[in-house]
Design an enzyme around this catalytic site. Structure first.
Site, PDB file in Angstrom:
ATOM      1  N   HIS B 440      86.740  52.674  45.050  1.00 24.29           N
ATOM      2  CA  HIS B 440      85.553  52.192  45.776  1.00 24.29           C
ATOM      3  C   HIS B 440      84.629  53.330  46.213  1.00 24.29           C
ATOM      4  O   HIS B 440      84.985  54.489  46.162  1.00 24.29           O
ATOM      5  CB  HIS B 440      85.944  51.264  46.929  1.00 24.29           C
ATOM      6  CG  HIS B 440      86.700  51.876  48.054  1.00 24.29           C
ATOM      7  ND1 HIS B 440      86.864  51.231  49.253  1.00 24.29           N
ATOM      8  CD2 HIS B 440      87.354  53.061  48.167  1.00 24.29           C
ATOM      9  CE1 HIS B 440      87.566  51.990  50.051  1.00 24.29           C
ATOM     10  NE2 HIS B 440      87.886  53.097  49.431  1.00 24.29           N
ATOM     11  N   GLU B 441      83.425  52.964  46.565  1.00 28.06           N
ATOM     12  CA  GLU B 441      82.363  53.911  46.950  1.00 28.06           C
ATOM     13  C   GLU B 441      82.089  54.936  45.843  1.00 28.06           C
ATOM     14  O   GLU B 441      81.868  56.112  46.101  1.00 28.06           O
ATOM     15  CB  GLU B 441      82.709  54.639  48.264  1.00 28.06           C
ATOM     16  CG  GLU B 441      83.169  53.765  49.412  1.00 28.06           C
ATOM     17  CD  GLU B 441      82.109  52.807  49.949  1.00 28.06           C
ATOM     18  OE1 GLU B 441      80.951  52.876  49.497  1.00 28.06           O
ATOM     19  OE2 GLU B 441      82.453  51.972  50.800  1.00 28.06           O
TER      20      GLU B 441
END
Lengths: 589, 589
Positions: B440-441
């Protein structure tokens, strides 16, 4: 689709790489041939698909539970094991006159791999039972065989390996379970066993535990351990069941993965007499167990390889259809996004998975052919040499797949991104299931000590020389750049061997062993590179330009470019007996 | 005990390594000092222990579920977030005249790390809310700030970052959510967002989504994306709630870990008008989002580091008390088994965890000091230079901890053996939770492209030179063997930089970027070695012979001996633009 790919991969190894057809010319396998073996693989594929795969996810979701004092499992497990036994797979390796199918071990393992890929947790029950039956067949008395073997073969009984205890896992020297001789020649057992896979369930009429214990008065340490056959319910000479034999479930253990296989703490003889039969001679239990254990270790490697392969195929499918991003040199947003398998970073991840999974599988099946050659090859010198190679490669066949298989599963998750992290795709379960494999049947740290401290350095390095001769024969006359890399890696290991043999004979074994895991890693990389090279050559025999041949060549190239450069620095640690770990006091950390 | 160790580790970095005391002399932090900051850390430790840790396991076991149309979470989550907000942590960084505590970001991050270690999934709700509030504070209008900020600060509203869509995760250029201007200046939004963490729950009065979308007629690709503030329920100018704003939950996603954080698919404007406010200028949404995203990326690294640290401390405790086996040179079974932290192989695993966890944590907190220096340092040149370094190090601070933190957790499981694989110990949850962080990110593959394709090579490598000067200043005059190794690794990167800058200016960027992940790995190793060296020196300032100083020195030595030799071969791949991935056609695999 993926199961068809798995089967094609198994057949490639058996027929194209390992030349199993040759085995049909040995007297031991008279009357068998490739056609028959392909139909065995075919049956395994069908059963894996129809009976093992369907409940794989549900058994993970709903791990075994206790209901009215009984251990329950999800629907389908018992039927799967019954179908497996019904098709003859429990006895597939055993000679026909012992009720088996008399198949080569290589074929049996190739078939079994398909069950592992479909459902590693359900496959564990027959896995343990087959290993136990093989041990009993090798070391049990005739009476013991008659009493137990037919029922292990039919799946009426299932079996466990009961080695570990709460205080003794890797350190079997400290086993405390006791055996007291009874007047009828059997023994009364008392003690607690832990981490016993398949130790409690309602999947068979009874469970036969193969238990390590000390006979009263036995010497301390590993030389005082004996092996006992201890059924949960007493088994009469004719195989009929008697009373409960006081092998009691203390509790189920709850694991991160492999959740369909019960893991148990068992108590022997607490509430009443627990009787067992001594197998073989007293105090030699660990020798017998290691016969089984070596087979089981390769089986663990095989399972790890198949989980890696299953994840790889899933990632391949996903990356071919998932469109996202544009080529690095041409980011025009008016063009549609491309399938992500066109991005070099994704290709790196796919190549890594291919190399880890196919290299691991290839090594495990190669080891299976060594079992066949050791046991059944017509030439005694080949039998002897195969046994030496098998012994040396066993720690690698256990540890490389179980270290790199989870890495492959990790990369499969990464290929699928957020999707891979969800339970809607199978890769996260492969990742969790596979994490057990570096732990059980001897941790990878134990494998490293086994390789460097025992297998490699005894007899002045004879086994190593046999392996080098084999590799030399396989690669002789080849001069592709990646083969040159591989040969350089092996020459680097030759140098390390010289240093290590000197260190060992100078009494510095303990210093060398402080970096045994680094050596195992380096050695494993070189072994896998050799197998990948042999596999690439096998694929190229039917044409260098086929997609399959190119793919195997790329996996070899990737491995040579990315992984082989790690060999030299790992060996340097061992050669110089790098002291950083040994000199560290854990209290400083 | 472990939480006290975590807190001591945070304080070591803040006060001994990063010299946070110096910050109290800057005008921006007038009136604050180390005593005040220690009490902030103290409060965080108490709250993490009393409100975050207790439901960590249960929230994993019982992931959020839907009941009567509402998303439910286990008891304790709402209370934890309320206590966090009550203590001022939602606003801790914001100036006092904006209702905040006016603390340095470094202190805020040090405190937040303790919440992440105690319960990463519950900490995710404030994590996202703080990041959103910071973005709003930087780019929103006064009216928008008045409407939302106080309620985000009090925890009455929580926030999400709604970037991804089912067809657009890493490839934000292909976002399809639309925004149509309304007469009152707001926008009507329609579309589907996926992987929205914290996208549905009953933990706050409403949820404020920060949504990327295209205004009708906007250019294709990333230059046509705008940012909108879209509350689930309409929010009036005075903060009171109006009608449901048609941000509807399509479904909850079920993950392998991080299970206490809801992950959602959301539909905007399907059943009725969904209104949002444009934040900042049209078509500049990605710029704003990346301001937040860079902060969030370091926060992801920090969480990954803390999970690694938590697992390491658990492994330390276990290995100090678990007795098994005997020393390599003295296997007498009559002697009792030794604690396993005396075995070199176990020490290797502990040293690796220490180096990965403490190096990662140190880098993330160093980046936090760069944020403070960039924003608040009295000297403009320092502000500028800190911003340049921060920008360069952000992809490393995100990717190294999230790649090596899970490795640390993997080793913690291995240290605990079978126990580590069970849900009776926390390490398997750390392993599963931490596996989200490389995804994620911005996946770690995206970080690699960001580092090599953007941060490192633009402006002729200015940022790189600034980093080298910093490292040089830190290590100048040191000549321990492991520092020499480290300096050699950086010289090797200097060489690679020369080659890469030439390749990039010759138009071969795409060829270089095919091995961007290898470069990121090499660069990350060298960065972490530098931080470990700085940390070892800091520990040694109060005495070289203390256990703590020796431990940090050993971790540095271990990293230099085992990890730094990987730098050169990784760089070689990039320098020669190794073609193995790029030339592979995925259809061959």
């Amino acid at each position: 689709m993926t199961i068809a790919r798995r089967r094609a991969e198994i057949e490639f190894h058996l027929f194209d790489v390992l030349g199993i057809d040759e085995v049909s010319r040995w007297p031991a396998f008279d009357g068998q041939d490739g056609t028959a073996w392909r139909s065995v693989i075919d049956t395994a594929e069908q059963l894996a698909l129809s009976h093992f795969a369907p409940h794989n996810r549900e058994a993970d979701h709903r791990e075994p539970w206790i209901e009215n004092g009984k251990v329950r499992t999800v629907d389908g497990v018992k039927e799967a094991i019954a179908a497996f036994a019904e098709a003859g797979f429990m006895n597939a390796h055993r000679p026909v006159d012992e009720g088996g199918l008399g198949l080569p071990w290589t074929v049996v393992q190739g078939a079994f791999a398909l069950f592992q890929a479909a459902n590693i947790a359900t496959a564990a029950y027959p896995f343990l039972t087959i290993a136990a039956a093989n041990m009993l067949s090798a070391f049990g008395t005739e009476a013991q065989k008659v009493r137990f073997l037919p029922h292990l073969g039919s799946g009426r009984f299932l079996a466990t390996m009961a080695l570990s205890e709460p205080q003794a896992g890797s350190g079997l020297a400290d086993i405390r379970t006791r055996a007291r001789p009874l007047e009828d020649g059997s023994y009364a057992l008392t003690g607690t066993k832990q981490w016993i896979s398949g130790g409690a369930h309602a999947l068979s009429d009874t469970i036969v535990h193969f238990v390590l214990a000390r006979i009263e008065g036995a010497p301390a340490g590993v030389k005082g351990i004996s092996l006992f056959i201890v059924p949960r319910d007493w088994v009469e000479a004719d195989g009929s069941l008697g009373a409960f034999n006081n092998v009691a479930l203390v509790s189920l253990l709850h694991k991160m993965g492999y959740r369909g296989t019960t893991s148990t703490i068992l108590n022997l003889g607490e509430a009443g007499l627990c009787r067992g039969f001594l197998m073989g001679e007293a105090h030699r239990g660990l020798d017998y167990m290691f016969k089984m254990m070596n087979e089981a270790r390769i089986g663990v490697g095989l399972g790890a390889a198949m989980l890696a392969l299953a994840g790889f195929h899933c990632a391949l499918d996903y990356c071919a259809t998932r469109r996202q991003g544009r080529p690095l040199g041409d980011r025009n947003p008016d063009q549609p996004p491309v399938p992500i398998d066109q991005h070099p970073d994704v290709k790196h991840m796919l190549l890594a998975q291919k190399a880890y999974a196919e290299g691991s599988l290839g090594l495990c099946l190669y080891c299976a052919t060594l079992v066949d050659r050791q046991q059944r090859h017509p030439d005694p010198a080949t039998r002897q040499r195969s046994g030496v190679l098998l012994d040396l490669l066993t720690p690698v066949a256990k540890s490389f797949p179980s270290a790199y298989g989870p890495k492959a599963n990790d990369l499969a998750i990464q290929c699928l991104g957020g999707y891979g992290y969800t339970r809607d795709f199978p890769v996260e379960q492969y990742y969790r299931d596979n994490r057990l494999n570096p732990i059980h049947e001897g941790t990878n740290g134990i494998q490293a000590l086994d390789l460097l401290g025992r297998k490699l350095t005894r007899d002045g390095g004879d086994a190593y020389r046999a392996l080098r001769a084999t590799i030399h024969a396989d690669l002789d006359g080849r001069s592709e750049p990646e083969i040159d890399e591989l040969i350089r890696a092996w020459r680097r290991i030759d140098d390390a061997m010289t240093v290590l043999l000197v260190s060992f004979s100078a009494g510095r074994a303990a210093d060398c062993l402080a970096n045994a895991s680094a050596f195992l890693d380096a050695f494993g990389l070189a072994v896998i590179a050799w197998r990948l090279a042999v596999q690439a050559h096998a694929a190229e025999r039917s044409g260098k330009d086929s997609a399959a041949a190119r793919g195997r060549r790329q996996a070899l190239k990737w491995f040579a470019a990315v992984e082989l450069p790690r060999v030299a620095p790992l060996l340097a640690l061992v050669e110089r007996c790098d002291p950083v770990a040994a000199e560290t006091d854990a209290a400083w950390l």
